[in-house]
Design a protein around this motif. Structure first.
Motif, PDB file in Angstrom:
ATOM      1  N   ASN A 126       0.665  -1.107   0.172  1.00 47.39           N
ATOM      2  CA  ASN A 126       0.021  -0.117   0.058  1.00 47.39           C
ATOM      3  C   ASN A 126       0.810   1.226  -0.014  1.00 47.39           C
ATOM      4  OD1 ASN A 126      -2.610   1.361   0.301  1.00 47.39           O
ATOM      5  ND2 ASN A 126      -1.417   2.139   2.366  1.00 47.39           N
ATOM      6  N   ASN A 128      -5.566   4.651  -4.809  1.00 47.08           N
ATOM      7  CA  ASN A 128      -5.967   5.340  -3.709  1.00 47.08           C
ATOM      8  C   ASN A 128      -6.408   6.654  -4.095  1.00 47.08           C
ATOM      9  OD1 ASN A 128      -5.581   2.980  -2.577  1.00 47.08           O
ATOM     10  ND2 ASN A 128      -3.856   3.922  -0.981  1.00 47.08           N
ATOM     11  N   GLU A 158      -4.361   9.295  13.519  1.00 46.16           N
ATOM     12  CA  GLU A 158      -4.399  10.252  12.190  1.00 46.16           C
ATOM     13  C   GLU A 158      -5.678  11.139  12.278  1.00 46.16           C
ATOM     14  OE1 GLU A 158      -4.892   7.339   8.680  1.00 46.16           O
ATOM     15  OE2 GLU A 158      -3.386   8.714   7.841  1.00 46.16           O
TER      16      GLU A 158
HETATM   17  C1  GAL Z   1      -3.980   6.905   2.698  1.00 44.75           C
HETATM   18  C2  GAL Z   1      -3.539   5.646   3.261  1.00 44.75           C
HETATM   19  C3  GAL Z   1      -4.244   5.485   4.673  1.00 44.75           C
HETATM   20  C4  GAL Z   1      -4.658   6.650   5.325  1.00 44.75           C
HETATM   21  C5  GAL Z   1      -5.398   7.799   4.149  1.00 44.75           C
HETATM   22  C6  GAL Z   1      -5.645   9.038   4.827  1.00 44.75           C
HETATM   23  O1  GAL Z   1      -2.543   7.442   1.937  1.00 44.75           O
HETATM   24  O2  GAL Z   1      -3.158   4.623   2.624  1.00 44.75           O
HETATM   25  O3  GAL Z   1      -3.739   4.574   5.569  1.00 44.75           O
HETATM   26  O4  GAL Z   1      -3.602   7.470   5.828  1.00 44.75           O
HETATM   27  O5  GAL Z   1      -4.443   8.102   3.420  1.00 44.75           O
HETATM   28  O6  GAL Z   1      -6.191   9.844   3.987  1.00 44.75           O
END
Ligand code: GAL
Length: 969
Positions: free
Chosen positions: A450, A502, A587
């Motif tokens: 990822n 993503n 986060e």
């Molecule tokens: C992505 C990541 C996730 C989370 C998300 C938040 O880049 O894969 O784990 O951090 O962003 O927006």
């Protein structure tokens, strides 16, 4: 292949032998052979109950119970010291059951890592970052000759395991299950001590990850000849109304001679009927080797596994010797076909199916990462309630129980490996994930990476991905691989079978599709919006953001609605996984401290659906529904226009204010409706229509003032097994029983009867209230030990408060046998401890051991009678009687081996005494957040009636009853 369905022809490929034999088998339903002694057949015993826990320390050996100080401790077998030693006394440690997450019990602190939820753990908090667990397991004499393995489903992190003082192994990752065959270290017919040290100082992910033994622990006992761990692989193909079932079996022979056996495979249908059977006689495995065997069976008229009908079959693998069963191993599987197609997207059993997915971390309000199995089930059901059909385990393998439940509930899963790599350690973790999970029908793809930013577009990224893909295929040729990518560098993802995008805002997916027409694709993350449940006007000071769906970060993420529309419009796009299903700790984007939780979720951390979940319900489900936001309690905003949004799967919606129509609007596909409505206390009603006919209504109404607490639970019947949980909603309601959507009252909880509260939460990403208050023990070792040989039990050397011991013997100083002083009838043993620092409600107690049946004990010269506690003796200390320096003295009849013997038997002196200082747990309480909070209750091992009461000042209290086990007659 036989033409008769009642008979099955099997092809057998013998490991290490080029021969291929074909055997016709007896008709299904043949009588089973006699079972061997119970002890010969496999047992899998859960050992989650009754562990002891204490905080250690990463580098201060005194605070780490003197661990790692003993010479040779990592050089010679059996030299584990401190808590790793068998004789260490843990009587003063906290008793608990697993799964356990100690991080969620810690306070919030600005010096913590916001990505991990700002709890007081990590490099700035060494005293909170190491945890020790100990447990005694009895291995009965009847286990002689069996192989016994200790299996951990996951320990966060860097776990080191000792058994009976022997170093067993280290597992760095917090997410990989690991297993040690401990047969050779066991005291069969007696007690055995397991000690585990976990160190969570350094983190793995960028989200809350918890700490400790947060998944199950098992003892697996087998005969020396047995099916290896995760030793079966069932593959299914369907054609012409029949399913071909290929099964590979790894048989381990841990014995000292070659073993011959018969290998039997039996397939049981979802209704429990035996539908196929195959038997291979005369198979053998050499001593200390594994053998690989294969068979093919046919299941006529298979009942396919699907999300609507998750039919599960069981493959029973039996090893027989001389007609006796020596091992029996069940593998649950489903018969289904999964395809990722570059033009038509994902399909299940030949039918295209859009993946309506969410990403999720293993984290829930109250309990942190230590989710009881029942809570995982509950979470999957909450997701299903708004149309979710797929779950991405971000960014590591989930628990085995989550996959079991996904199999049962019909939830598709992306199973994800933690970190890209090909070294033995990383590859070993990948291998364990695949071997563990490859029989689950719910698992549709392996994600092997990822957003690997360091490698996405440069060496060695693509090479690593290729190697990993090849490795995966060797272990599981039936599933595809995926790498999720966030940026322009797609080299890594191109080496996997499926590209995971993503965030649509960060990719030109159409151009990619044109350039790579053969590459299947999915939106592995989409959304990443910020919304606080029940909030409709931003309040950054409280870390709250309004719950209307919108682009959170234009340019890098889309709204939920826009993200879904783009996926739905593209047949070739397999589906979308919203970032995220549930909110999680850490986060805290876009806020830093004092925010402690993420707000990306469609549900908050307790699992209350946010408004965006209702949007998804409107586009992901067909049962007529309509949902209005916001609530209608806007005292102080009278006359001001309020933005009203409506989500529905009807084709039009009419809105009414206090019965007055505000207009009927037509819904465009994937859309939502908006009205601006001047506020006045009253109600809004929405009626959804399909082809002009009303199909659903919803209402939001101004409530009265908060008047009472209300409790409701997902269930009130619990199994009295000490693991079953009920999820209890706590609401604050007005006199008419309507939930007050702005209420923030503090509610206190009390459980009585055979249940316990294991966590509380309220979904507020800015709340610093305790989710799981727990007693906090600190331990002060006694020091200055000296011994004096005396002639009688009554000696002033023990009975005086202060004695000059400078001429007494230091028991730690070893003397050669020839230099031992002559034995006298008694020994006095004196040690000292400083005045404990006690919080207002703090407690202090000395924990000692019974060194001898005739011992006398003195504290500051006063004779004391210690109270027996489980595993030791306790002397509760009265703070008022303590001095700056205090003494503990024993008088014991001198053992035959003298002082040295007493010392040797009390490794590290832990048994001579430790001072425990306790800051007791705060009471269970929580503010409701916008009207809602949650309590998770768990059954104890007792049966009976139980209740939970909830009280809040100025409000009528509430009580809910539970029945644990059968009701008394
Ligand atoms: C992505 C990541 C996730 C989370 C998300 C938040 O880049 O894969 O784990 O951090 O962003 O927006």
């Amino acid at each position: 292949m036989t033409k008769r369905l009642s008979k099955i022809l099997i092809a057998i490929i013998l490991a290490g032998c080029a021969c291929v034999a074909a055997t016709a088998v007896t008709a299904a339903g043949a009588a089973p052979p006699p079972a061997a002694r119970a002890a010969d057949v496999r047992e899998r015993i859960n050992i989650d109950k009754d562990w002891r826990f204490a905080h250690g320390h990463p580098y201060d050996a005194q605070k780490d119970f003197k661990h790692g100080l003993r010479p040779f401790f990592f050089a010679k077998a059996g030299y584990g010291d401190g808590p790793a030693a068998v004789d260490f006394s843990d009587a003063a440690w906290r008793k608990l059951d697993l799964p356990h997450d100690w991080a969620v019990e810690l306070p919030f602190d600005a010096r913590g890592n916001t990505n991990h939820g700002s709890l007081a753990i990590g490099r700035n908090f060494p005293e909170n970052s190491v945890g020790w667990y100990r447990k005694v397991v009895h291995i009965p004499a009847s286990d002689q000759g069996r192989r016994i393995a200790l299996e951990f489903d996951g320990v966060y992190r860097n776990s080191v395991v000792w058994v009976n003082g022997h170093y067993i192994g280290t597992e760095p990752s917090g997410y990989s299950g690991f297993r040690y065959d401990i047969t050779d270290y066991l005291n069969v017919g007696g007690d055995n001590v397991i000690a585990v040290r976990a160190d969570a100082t350094v983190e793995e992910g960028w989200f809350y990850e918890g700490a400790g033994i947060y998944r199950h622990v098992w003892l697996t006992k087998t005969a020396p000849l047995h099916v290896a761990q995760w030793g079966t692989f069932v593959k299914t193909t369907v054609a012409g109304g029949k399913a071909r079932i290929d099964v590979d079996v790894t048989v381990a022979n841990d014995g000292k001679s070659a073993q011959s056996f018969t290998l039997r495979q039996q397939v049981y249908a979802p209704d429990g009927k035996l539908v196929a059977q195959a038997e291979q006689a005369g198979r053998s495995v050499r001593a200390a080797r594994d053998g690989e065997f294969s068979a093919a069976l046919t299941v006529p008229d298979p009942r396919l596994w699907s999300i609507e009908e998750p039919n599960l079959y069981t493959m029973k693998t039996t090893l027989l010797q001389n007609g006796r069963v020596v091992d029996s191993y069940d593998t649950r599987f489903g018969i289904r076909t999964v395809v990722f197609d570059p033009d038509t997207g994902f399909s299940l059993n030949g039918k295209p199916l859009k993946l309506q997915g969410t990403n999720n971390h293993q984290d829930h309000a109250g309990v942190g990462v230590a989710l009881p199995d029942g809570l995982q089930t509950w979470r999957l059901k909450q997701l299903k309630s708004f149309g979710v059909n797929a779950y991405r385990a971000s960014h590591h393998p989930p628990t085995p129980e989550l996959l079991d439940e996904a199999d049962r509930l019909g939830m598709l899963v992306i199973d994800e490996h933690r970190m890209m790599g090909t070294t033995p350690e990383v590859r070993g973790q990948l291998e364990r994930m695949i071997r563990r999970d490859r029989n689950h029908p719910s698992v549709i793809i392996w994600s092997v990476g990822n957003e690997e930013w360091a490698l996405e577009w440069k060496a060695p990224g693509p090479h690593l991905a290729r190697e990993m893909d090849g490795h995966v295929k060797r272990m599981d040729p039936t599933r595809r691989t995926m790498v999720a990518t966030s940026g322009s560098g797609k080299g890594v993802s191109l080496e996997a079978d499926v590209i995971g995008f993503n965030y649509g805002a960060q990719h030109d997916v159409d151009r990619f599709h044109r350039d790579h027409p053969a590459k299947p694709a999915m939106m592995s993350e989409e959304g990443s919006t910020f919304t606080t449940r029940g909030v409709y006007f931003d309040d950054p000071a409280r870390s709250h953001l309004n719950a209307y769906d919108r682009q959170a970060r234009p340019g890098s993420s889309l709204s939920i609605g826009e993200g879904w529309r783009r996926v739905r419009e593209r047949d070739w796009m397999s589906g979308m996984f919203v970032w995220t299903g549930f909110d999680y700790r850490g986060e805290t984007t876009p806020f830093g401290w004092p925010a402690v939780g993420s707000q990306f979720g469609m549900l908050d951390t307790t699992g209350v659906l946010k408004d965006t979940a209702y949007y998804l319900k409107s586009v992901w489900t067909r049962e007529p529904m309509v949902h209005i936001l916001p609530h209608w309690n806007w005292a102080g905003r009278e006359g001001q226009p309020i933005k009203v949004h409506v989500y529905s799967n009807g084709d039009a919606v009419e809105l009414f204010q206090d019965g007055r129509p505000l207009g009927r609007k037509t819904l465009v596909k994937d859309g939502q409706l908006e009205w601006m409505v001047p506020y006045q206390a009253g109600k809004l009603t929405a009626t959804a229509y399909r082809e002009g006919r009303p199909v659903a209504t919803a209402e939001v109404a101004t409530t009265g003032a908060a008047a009472r607490v209300a409790l409701s639970a997902d269930k009130t019947d619990l199994k009295p097994d000490g693991t079953d949980v009920a999820v209890v909603w706590v609401n604050v309601a007005d006199a008419a029983g309507k939930i007050v959507p702005t209420a923030g009252d503090l509610v206190g909880f009390e459980a009585s009867g055979p249940i316990r509260i294991i966590g509380v939460g309220n979904g507020d990403p800015g709340s610093h209230e305790a989710d799981r208050p727990a007693d906090r023990h600190t331990f002060v070792p006694l020091s200055g030990w000296r011994t004096l040989a005396v002639d009688g039990a009554e000696h002033p050397a023990a009975r005086s408060a202060a004695v000059d011991t400078s001429s007494w013997r230091d028991p730690a100083a070893w003397l050669p046998p020839t230099a031992q002083p002559p034995l006298t009838p008694y020994l006095v043993l004196r040690g000292e401890f400083p005045r404990p620092v006690l919080a207002a409600d703090g407690r202090a107690a000395l924990f000692i051991d019974r060194l001898d049946a005739g011992q006398a004990v003195y504290v500051n010269g006063r004779a004391v009678e210690p109270a027996p506690v489980d595993g030791g003796l306790m002397i509760a200390l009265d703070g008022a009687q303590l001095k700056d320096v205090n003494s503990l003295a024993y008088v014991v009849p001198t053992p035959k081996d003298g002082v040295q013997g007493v010392f040797e038997r009390s490794v590290g002196t832990s048994k001579w005494g430790v001072l425990r200082v306790t800051a007791p747990a705060a009471p269970w309480q929580r503010r409701v957040f916008n009207g809602w909070a949650q309590v998770i209750v768990q059954s104890t091992a007792q049966a009976g009636e139980a209740s939970l009461t909830a009280k809040s000042p100025g409000l009528a209290p509430a009580m809910i009853r539970f029945q644990s086990g059968p009701a008394a007659r």
